[in-house]
Design a protein around this motif. Structure first.
Motif, PDB file in Angstrom:
ATOM      1  N   VAL A  40      34.706  38.534  38.004  1.00 37.72           N
ATOM      2  CA  VAL A  40      34.969  37.622  39.139  1.00 37.72           C
ATOM      3  C   VAL A  40      35.731  38.502  40.279  1.00 37.72           C
ATOM      4  O   VAL A  40      36.608  39.116  40.236  1.00 37.72           O
ATOM      5  N   PHE A  41      35.083  38.103  41.419  1.00 37.71           N
ATOM      6  CA  PHE A  41      35.448  39.172  42.582  1.00 37.71           C
ATOM      7  C   PHE A  41      35.873  37.849  43.699  1.00 37.71           C
ATOM      8  O   PHE A  41      35.322  36.757  43.663  1.00 37.71           O
ATOM      9  N   VAL A  42      36.780  38.364  44.502  1.00 40.17           N
ATOM     10  CA  VAL A  42      36.974  37.637  45.859  1.00 40.17           C
ATOM     11  C   VAL A  42      36.526  38.734  46.958  1.00 40.17           C
ATOM     12  O   VAL A  42      36.608  39.845  46.808  1.00 40.17           O
ATOM     13  N   MET A  43      36.442  37.966  48.144  1.00 37.78           N
ATOM     14  CA  MET A  43      36.104  38.810  49.356  1.00 37.78           C
ATOM     15  C   MET A  43      37.535  39.406  49.714  1.00 37.78           C
ATOM     16  O   MET A  43      38.479  38.753  49.757  1.00 37.78           O
ATOM     17  N   LEU A  66      44.264  37.921  43.317  1.00 36.98           N
ATOM     18  CA  LEU A  66      43.667  38.629  42.020  1.00 36.98           C
ATOM     19  C   LEU A  66      45.034  38.665  41.115  1.00 36.98           C
ATOM     20  O   LEU A  66      44.642  38.505  39.851  1.00 36.98           O
ATOM     21  N   GLY A  67      46.171  39.127  41.677  1.00 32.39           N
ATOM     22  CA  GLY A  67      47.156  38.910  40.624  1.00 32.39           C
ATOM     23  C   GLY A  67      47.518  37.696  39.877  1.00 32.39           C
ATOM     24  O   GLY A  67      47.713  37.681  38.760  1.00 32.39           O
ATOM     25  N   GLN A  77      36.647  40.943  34.302  1.00 32.25           N
ATOM     26  CA  GLN A  77      37.057  41.986  35.062  1.00 32.25           C
ATOM     27  C   GLN A  77      37.301  41.330  36.405  1.00 32.25           C
ATOM     28  O   GLN A  77      36.662  40.186  36.973  1.00 32.25           O
ATOM     29  N   LEU A  78      38.282  41.847  37.248  1.00 31.07           N
ATOM     30  CA  LEU A  78      38.680  41.240  38.583  1.00 31.07           C
ATOM     31  C   LEU A  78      38.747  42.462  39.782  1.00 31.07           C
ATOM     32  O   LEU A  78      39.259  43.504  39.271  1.00 31.07           O
ATOM     33  N   GLY A  79      38.094  41.928  40.569  1.00 36.53           N
ATOM     34  CA  GLY A  79      38.331  43.008  41.781  1.00 36.53           C
ATOM     35  C   GLY A  79      37.738  42.263  43.035  1.00 36.53           C
ATOM     36  O   GLY A  79      37.659  40.992  43.394  1.00 36.53           O
ATOM     37  N   LEU A 100      47.321  45.870  39.584  1.00 40.56           N
ATOM     38  CA  LEU A 100      46.439  44.873  39.051  1.00 40.56           C
ATOM     39  C   LEU A 100      45.939  45.185  37.692  1.00 40.56           C
ATOM     40  O   LEU A 100      45.784  44.254  37.000  1.00 40.56           O
ATOM     41  N   ASP A 101      45.804  46.517  37.486  1.00 38.75           N
ATOM     42  CA  ASP A 101      45.280  46.896  36.239  1.00 38.75           C
ATOM     43  C   ASP A 101      46.369  46.644  35.193  1.00 38.75           C
ATOM     44  O   ASP A 101      45.875  46.239  33.970  1.00 38.75           O
ATOM     45  N   VAL A 102      47.584  46.928  35.585  1.00 41.99           N
ATOM     46  CA  VAL A 102      48.495  46.652  34.543  1.00 41.99           C
ATOM     47  C   VAL A 102      48.807  45.218  34.243  1.00 41.99           C
ATOM     48  O   VAL A 102      48.991  44.605  33.181  1.00 41.99           O
ATOM     49  N   ILE A 103      48.849  44.395  35.349  1.00 41.35           N
ATOM     50  CA  ILE A 103      48.917  43.017  35.033  1.00 41.35           C
ATOM     51  C   ILE A 103      47.770  42.401  34.281  1.00 41.35           C
ATOM     52  O   ILE A 103      48.002  41.297  33.334  1.00 41.35           O
ATOM     53  N   SER A 104      46.616  42.959  34.627  1.00 32.83           N
ATOM     54  CA  SER A 104      45.409  42.181  33.776  1.00 32.83           C
ATOM     55  C   SER A 104      45.056  42.887  32.522  1.00 32.83           C
ATOM     56  O   SER A 104      44.178  42.656  31.800  1.00 32.83           O
TER      57      SER A 104
END
Length: 309
Positions: A40-43, A66-67, A77-79, A100-104
């Motif tokens: 899932v992505f956001v702009m 994203l957090g 995956q998030l970005g 973000l990688d730690v949180i996710s």
């Protein structure tokens, strides 16, 4: 890393009050996860884009949003699609993506590009410059970001950035997947072949076969197996059986898939996958403002078999 079937959230104009805005974002991400989307992505924008709406329409800051999604989802995956390099010092970006990688728990993807929305730069005080300026900034930023993500402490005295033993701790893993967006044959594609795991090809449907060939040649030129550089295409998806070709603006005809879920899936197959692109990132809009539950699930059910490898 695999980005075969992803969702981009293109706007936050849901026709609700602000209190219901983020719950709607969460609902979309959870629907995508349940439907089998892998990402899932956001702009990464501060103002809405001109082809979607007016600058004052709701736009959330990407990494903060994203957090929140990291704790509202479990698998996707998030970005960002993609981070504008000009908006953040590279050390700050390295810190944001490792956080973000730690949180996710290891689900972050670093999407990055040169930045392109001139109005945003001018309004908010970011230097815009020429495309060459922005590309050179990105190239120099990667000299800082990539070592920091790997746990190194780069010292850089560059034209645009300075660091002294810069570090990003904690880190969840030594390699966060890297994605770049674009299709420039002289700069972007060679840069993707050199550094990146994934290239989101920004080009019209009729250009995709050529871009696939250029990607292959760029990889082979530096001795890289082309199969190790994944590709995807961002497709505007108008999931509405009442929408026909005559209502699609000419500017979008080479980017948009439309109609019923069956028609959307068929167009993605023939226009994107059959051109040799590995995967698709759909950016769903509707004929009405707002998030319409169920549409992306219906498309996912039809596309999953086509994307399975």
């Amino acid at each position: 890393m695999t980005i075969r079937f992803a969702l981009q959230i293109p706007n936050f104009s849901y026709g609700t009050g602000v209190s219901e805005l983020y719950p709607t974002v969460i609902a979309q991400a959870r629907e995508a996860e349940a439907a089998g989307f892998d990402s899932v992505f956001v702009m990464d924008h501060f103002y809405q884009l001109p082809m979607i709406g007016t600058p004052d329409q709701p736009m959330l800051e990407a990494y903060t949003a994203l957090g929140g999604l990291a704790v509202a989802t479990e698998k996707v995956q998030l970005g960002t699609l993609v981070t504008g390099n000009t908006y953040r010092n590279p050390t700050l970006l390295a810190k944001a993506i490792t956080t973000l990688d730690v949180i996710s728990q290891g689900r972050a993807v670093l999407g990055i590009g040169t930045g392109w929305f001139e109005l945003e730069h001018d309004s908010l005080g970011y230097e815009f410059g020429t495309f060459t300026d922005r590309f050179n900034k990105l190239d120099e930023a990667l000299e800082i970001i990539l070592p920091m993500l790997a746990g190194e402490r780069p010292t850089v005295e560059g034209k645009y950035y300075r660091t002294r033993e810069a570090m990003a701790e904690p880190r969840f893993r030594d390699h966060i997947p890297l994605m770049i967006g674009g299709s420039g044959e002289k700069k972007t594609i060679p840069l993707a072949a050199k550094h990146f795991d994934h290239l989101n090809v920004i080009a019209g449907f009729d250009e995709l076969p050529r871009k696939v060939q250029v990607v292959k040649e760029a990889c082979e030129k530096i001795g890289r197996d082309p199969a190790t550089l994944e590709t995807s295409h961002l497709a505007i998806a108008i999931i509405d059986e009442n929408v026909t070709a005559d209502v699609i603006p000419d500017d979008f005809k080479q980017q948009a898939v439309y109609g019923s879920p069956e028609q959307v899936a068929d167009q993605i197959k023939t226009k994107v996958l059959d051109a040799g692109i590995d995967g698709v990132i759909i950016s769903p809009v509707t004929s009405l403002n707002g998030y319409q539950p169920g549409g992306i699930t219906a498309v996912a059910e039809l596309l999953r078999p086509l994307l399975a490898k």
